[in-house]
Write a protein that holds these residues in place. Structure first.
Motif, PDB file in Angstrom:
ATOM      1  N   VAL A  66       0.834  -1.204   0.000  1.00  0.00           N
ATOM      2  CA  VAL A  66       0.000   0.000   0.000  1.00  0.00           C
ATOM      3  C   VAL A  66       0.868   1.254   0.000  1.00  0.00           C
ATOM      4  N   LYS A  67       1.961   1.225   0.752  1.00  0.00           N
ATOM      5  CA  LYS A  67       2.879   2.361   0.763  1.00  0.00           C
ATOM      6  C   LYS A  67       3.508   2.570  -0.611  1.00  0.00           C
ATOM      7  N   GLN A  68       3.808   1.461  -1.291  1.00  0.00           N
ATOM      8  CA  GLN A  68       4.410   1.547  -2.614  1.00  0.00           C
ATOM      9  C   GLN A  68       3.422   2.074  -3.657  1.00  0.00           C
ATOM     10  N   MET A  69       2.121   1.908  -3.367  1.00  0.00           N
ATOM     11  CA  MET A  69       1.099   2.410  -4.287  1.00  0.00           C
ATOM     12  C   MET A  69       1.052   3.935  -4.302  1.00  0.00           C
ATOM     13  N   ALA A  70       1.504   4.569  -3.233  1.00  0.00           N
ATOM     14  CA  ALA A  70       1.485   6.026  -3.168  1.00  0.00           C
ATOM     15  C   ALA A  70       2.431   6.602  -4.216  1.00  0.00           C
ATOM     16  N   PHE A  71       2.065   7.745  -4.779  1.00  0.00           N
ATOM     17  CA  PHE A  71       2.908   8.352  -5.804  1.00  0.00           C
ATOM     18  C   PHE A  71       2.622   9.840  -5.902  1.00  0.00           C
ATOM     19  N   GLU A  72       3.488  10.522  -6.638  1.00  0.00           N
ATOM     20  CA  GLU A  72       3.337  11.944  -6.923  1.00  0.00           C
ATOM     21  C   GLU A  72       3.446  12.159  -8.422  1.00  0.00           C
ATOM     22  N   LEU A  73       2.597  13.037  -8.943  1.00  0.00           N
ATOM     23  CA  LEU A  73       2.655  13.385 -10.357  1.00  0.00           C
ATOM     24  C   LEU A  73       2.975  14.867 -10.460  1.00  0.00           C
ATOM     25  N   ALA A  74       4.150  15.156 -11.031  1.00  0.00           N
ATOM     26  CA  ALA A  74       4.546  16.553 -11.180  1.00  0.00           C
ATOM     27  C   ALA A  74       3.649  17.247 -12.193  1.00  0.00           C
ATOM     28  N   VAL A  75       3.319  18.481 -11.916  1.00  0.00           N
ATOM     29  CA  VAL A  75       2.472  19.265 -12.822  1.00  0.00           C
ATOM     30  C   VAL A  75       3.375  20.030 -13.779  1.00  0.00           C
ATOM     31  N   PRO A  76       3.162  19.893 -15.085  1.00  0.00           N
ATOM     32  CA  PRO A  76       4.031  20.592 -16.044  1.00  0.00           C
ATOM     33  C   PRO A  76       3.797  22.103 -16.008  1.00  0.00           C
ATOM     34  N   GLU A  77       4.746  22.817 -16.552  1.00  0.00           N
ATOM     35  CA  GLU A  77       4.577  24.261 -16.682  1.00  0.00           C
ATOM     36  C   GLU A  77       3.466  24.527 -17.687  1.00  0.00           C
ATOM     37  N   LEU A  78       2.486  25.299 -17.272  1.00  0.00           N
ATOM     38  CA  LEU A  78       1.315  25.537 -18.098  1.00  0.00           C
ATOM     39  C   LEU A  78       1.310  26.961 -18.637  1.00  0.00           C
TER      40      LEU A  78
END
Length: 263
Positions: A219-231
């Motif tokens: 479950v801990k490995q399922m956590a993630f972050e998605l960087a937001v591109p420059e818009l």
């Protein structure tokens, strides 16, 4: 009496003819102004579309040709006042790299700029700025993109009851597998979409501390972050809303310089 009637009737006809001519001229003038207004509006929209396309390319992003609509009628009145009610910009097939290996894709990035100030003298001279008091953008990110960002093979994300739910299969042994399902907690921090899972349930989970420990680690490995591109236009994330078709993202910014005054 016959001579009096004979002199008055032509005058009435001439008066009616003159009135008709005036009405026709006014109609033609109105049509001409309307056509000029629409032509000027269309020209300005094309110019803005070109500049937005250049701005998108400068950020290493891509999209189909921007679709620009300048709201408000008449257009020329707004030009003279240097104030525009709303400028709508649609970026179909928008895609932008995050800088961490992923590419964020949206079928449509829908942008709206309001309270736009563009002084006429600045437009004429090419010196100055076009500034929007507020800019908002809306786009939808497909759940498959978010699932890929977890790095977990077989991970799926869907919307259930207004929440994002993640499902995955944990292999305990070569023959024993456990299906896991958890609610995704979404949060925006430091320009990234953070996803953590809670309320994780498992079908037929054995009452075994060792297996439970494996589940917790997974479950801990399922956590993630998605960087937001420059818009474009310095847009930043304001709100996340799970929808059946994907994660709806609302962006916003204030006091935004849209482009040089040549827009």
């Amino acid at each position: 009496m016959a001579e009096v009637h004979g002199t008055e009737r032509p005058r009435r006809r001439r008066g009616r003819t003159a009135l008709v001519v005036v009405v026709v001229l006014l109609v033609l003038l109105g049509v001409g102004v309307a056509l000029l207004d629409r032509f000027s509006n269309s020209y300005a929209e094309d110019v803005i579309a070109d500049k937005v396309a250049a701005e998108v390319a400068k950020q290493n992003a891509t999209s189909s040709r921007p679709e620009v609509t300048i709201a408000g009628v008449p257009f020329l009145t707004q030009v003279l006042a240097g104030e525009y009610q709303e400028i709508k910009i649609k970026l179909p097939d928008f895609a932008a790299p995050t800088g961490t290996g992923e590419t964020v894709r949206m079928d449509l990035l829908d942008i709206s700029a309001t309270d736009v100030k563009a002084p006429l003298n600045a437009l004429r001279s090419g010196q100055g700025e076009v500034v929007a008091g507020a800019v908002t953008g809306v786009g939808t990110i497909d759940y498959s993109l978010l699932a890929d960002a977890t790095g977990q093979e077989g991970m799926t994300l869907t919307e259930k009851d207004g929440k994002v739910v993640g499902s995955a299969v944990l292999s305990i042994t070569r023959t024993q597998k456990i299906e896991l399902e958890g609610v995704a907690d979404l949060k925006v921090a430091d320009g990234k979409v953070q996803v953590r899972f809670s309320d994780v349930t498992a079908k037929d989970l054995p009452n075994n501390p060792l297996i439970q420990g494996q589940v917790n680690n997974f479950v801990k490995q399922m956590a993630f972050e998605l960087a937001v591109p420059e818009l474009p236009m310095n847009l930043v994330i304001r709100e996340l809303q799970p929808l059946p078709e994907g994660l709806k993202v609302t962006f916003g910014a204030t006091d935004v310089t849209l482009a040089a005054a040549g827009v």
